[in-house]
Scaffold this motif. Structure first.
Motif, mmCIF file in Angstrom:
data_model
loop_
_atom_site.group_PDB
_atom_site.id
_atom_site.type_symbol
_atom_site.label_atom_id
_atom_site.label_comp_id
_atom_site.label_asym_id
_atom_site.label_seq_id
_atom_site.Cartn_x
_atom_site.Cartn_y
_atom_site.Cartn_z
ATOM 1 N N TYR A 267 -12.642 14.936 98.848
ATOM 2 C CA TYR A 267 -12.674 15.923 99.942
ATOM 3 C C TYR A 267 -11.505 15.699 100.896
ATOM 4 O O TYR A 267 -10.911 16.653 101.416
ATOM 5 N N GLN A 268 -11.160 14.428 101.130
ATOM 6 C CA GLN A 268 -10.032 14.119 102.014
ATOM 7 C C GLN A 268 -8.724 14.622 101.418
ATOM 8 O O GLN A 268 -7.873 15.159 102.140
ATOM 9 N N GLU A 269 -8.554 14.462 100.104
ATOM 10 C CA GLU A 269 -7.339 14.945 99.444
ATOM 11 C C GLU A 269 -7.190 16.458 99.585
ATOM 12 O O GLU A 269 -6.082 16.969 99.742
ATOM 13 N N LYS A 270 -8.309 17.159 99.530
ATOM 14 C CA LYS A 270 -8.291 18.611 99.641
ATOM 15 C C LYS A 270 -8.251 19.091 101.087
ATOM 16 O O LYS A 270 -8.043 20.278 101.342
ATOM 17 N N GLY A 271 -8.476 18.170 102.027
ATOM 18 C CA GLY A 271 -8.519 18.547 103.433
ATOM 19 C C GLY A 271 -9.751 19.358 103.781
ATOM 20 O O GLY A 271 -9.734 20.170 104.709
ATOM 21 N N GLU A 272 -10.834 19.121 103.040
ATOM 22 C CA GLU A 272 -12.075 19.879 103.244
ATOM 23 C C GLU A 272 -13.115 19.031 103.961
ATOM 24 O O GLU A 272 -13.102 17.793 103.890
ATOM 25 N N CYS A 273 -14.024 19.705 104.646
ATOM 26 C CA CYS A 273 -15.123 19.018 105.330
ATOM 27 C C CYS A 273 -16.144 18.513 104.319
ATOM 28 O O CYS A 273 -16.329 19.119 103.259
ATOM 29 N N TYR A 274 -16.802 17.426 104.666
ATOM 30 C CA TYR A 274 -17.832 16.896 103.790
ATOM 31 C C TYR A 274 -19.054 17.814 103.793
ATOM 32 O O TYR A 274 -19.375 18.430 104.818
ATOM 33 N N PRO A 275 -19.765 17.886 102.663
ATOM 34 C CA PRO A 275 -21.033 18.631 102.660
ATOM 35 C C PRO A 275 -22.111 17.853 103.403
ATOM 36 O O PRO A 275 -21.941 16.669 103.721
ATOM 37 N N SER A 276 -23.213 18.493 103.669
ATOM 38 C CA SER A 276 -24.336 17.847 104.357
ATOM 39 C C SER A 276 -25.120 16.982 103.374
ATOM 40 O O SER A 276 -25.029 17.144 102.149
ATOM 41 N N LEU A 277 -25.875 16.061 103.934
ATOM 42 C CA LEU A 277 -26.731 15.190 103.137
ATOM 43 C C LEU A 277 -28.191 15.476 103.446
ATOM 44 O O LEU A 277 -28.561 15.724 104.599
ATOM 45 N N GLY A 278 -29.021 15.431 102.403
ATOM 46 C CA GLY A 278 -30.442 15.656 102.572
ATOM 47 C C GLY A 278 -31.158 14.428 103.093
ATOM 48 O O GLY A 278 -30.542 13.386 103.357
ATOM 49 N N GLU A 279 -32.449 14.525 103.202
ATOM 50 C CA GLU A 279 -33.267 13.459 103.792
ATOM 51 C C GLU A 279 -33.143 12.146 103.047
ATOM 52 O O GLU A 279 -33.213 11.066 103.639
ATOM 53 N N ASN A 280 -32.951 12.207 101.735
ATOM 54 C CA ASN A 280 -32.852 10.999 100.923
ATOM 55 C C ASN A 280 -31.442 10.778 100.386
ATOM 56 O O ASN A 280 -31.243 10.064 99.388
ATOM 57 N N GLY A 281 -30.456 11.411 101.020
ATOM 58 C CA GLY A 281 -29.072 11.176 100.666
ATOM 59 C C GLY A 281 -28.498 12.107 99.639
ATOM 60 O O GLY A 281 -27.336 11.943 99.236
ATOM 61 N N GLU A 282 -29.255 13.097 99.203
ATOM 62 C CA GLU A 282 -28.725 14.033 98.215
ATOM 63 C C GLU A 282 -27.716 14.978 98.876
ATOM 64 O O GLU A 282 -27.864 15.334 100.040
ATOM 65 N N ILE A 283 -26.678 15.318 98.127
ATOM 66 C CA ILE A 283 -25.639 16.217 98.640
ATOM 67 C C ILE A 283 -26.151 17.661 98.617
ATOM 68 O O ILE A 283 -26.650 18.136 97.615
ATOM 69 N N ILE A 284 -26.017 18.327 99.766
ATOM 70 C CA ILE A 284 -26.443 19.717 99.880
ATOM 71 C C ILE A 284 -25.186 20.596 99.927
ATOM 72 O O ILE A 284 -24.406 20.523 100.877
ATOM 73 N N GLN A 285 -24.974 21.364 98.896
ATOM 74 C CA GLN A 285 -23.787 22.226 98.807
ATOM 75 C C GLN A 285 -23.958 23.484 99.667
ATOM 76 O O GLN A 285 -25.036 23.983 99.834
#
Length: 215
Positions: free
Chosen positions: A197-215
């Motif tokens: 994400y840093q290479e693309k200059g994009e913001c990180y996605p959100s994380l769910g209650e147990n750490g799952e990535i929420i797109q």
């Protein structure tokens, strides 16, 4: 990401102390710097500041036992720049240094924004560093030796800081700004994905209650 590991990362991040840090000046032995970093992790420090004018910054050795993954290293070109940077964050700089103004390290109020300045293994802090510091602290020595190894001295001082902050319940509530907290949480949880994400200059996605990535 296993939920158990995610919640462990959150627990550690919840206790990080953004206004407690260490500044090392020409600590050139890798095992000493590694041991200092390991202690910083143990007491909840988030960022360690370093400068190495005499030698290059040493490579962190196995003594750190992986704790360097959880500590940010901020390198500075010279002591004046480093101390100015810390003072702009309203940190008081206390140099481990023997002088006529030195006080017992336990007399300092470490619940206030504090940076501990530690010097080279053989010579201690430079004269310029001592002059720029807000105060000097010493660890009383009752034997024949006049000083401790720099990493041992760091541990002694930092665990006194931890003791005071535990007593003041400063570890009981998250002390990082929300946006900083979420950024670091993602980077610690998914370092490889964060790098993309840093290479693309994009913001990180959100994380769910147990750490799952929420797109």
């Amino acid at each position: 990401m296993l939920p158990r590991r995610y919640h462990r990362i959150k627990q550690v991040l919840d206790q990080r102390q953004p206004d407690l840090t260490v500044l090392t000046e020409d600590v050139h032995k890798s095992h000493n710097l590694s041991a200092i970093i390991r202690t910083c992790d143990a007491v909840g420090i988030l960022t360690v500041h370093t400068l190495n004018v005499i030698d290059e910054l040493p490579e962190v050795s196995l003594v750190a036992k992986g704790s360097d993954k959880w500590i940010f290293l901020d390198s500075h070109p010279d002591i004046k720049t480093a101390i100015t940077h810390l003072k702009q964050q309203n940190l008081k700089i206390y140099a481990a240094h023997f002088s006529e103004e030195s006080v017992d390290y336990r007399q300092i109020d470490y619940t206030q924004p504090t940076a501990i300045l530690l010097g080279a293994e053989k010579w201690g802090v430079s004269q310029e560093a001592a002059q720029l510091a807000d105060g000097h602290i010493i660890i009383p020595m009752l034997g024949m030796v006049q000083s401790l190894n720099v990493s041992v001295a760091a541990a002694v001082i930092l665990f006194e800081a931890q003791r005071q902050r535990l007593g003041a319940k400063m570890y009981d509530n998250t002390r990082l700004a929300p946006e900083t907290y979420q950024r670091i949480l993602f980077e610690w949880s998914y370092p490889d994905i964060a790098a993309k994400y840093q290479e693309k200059g994009e913001c990180y996605p959100s994380l769910g209650e147990n750490g799952e990535i929420i797109q």
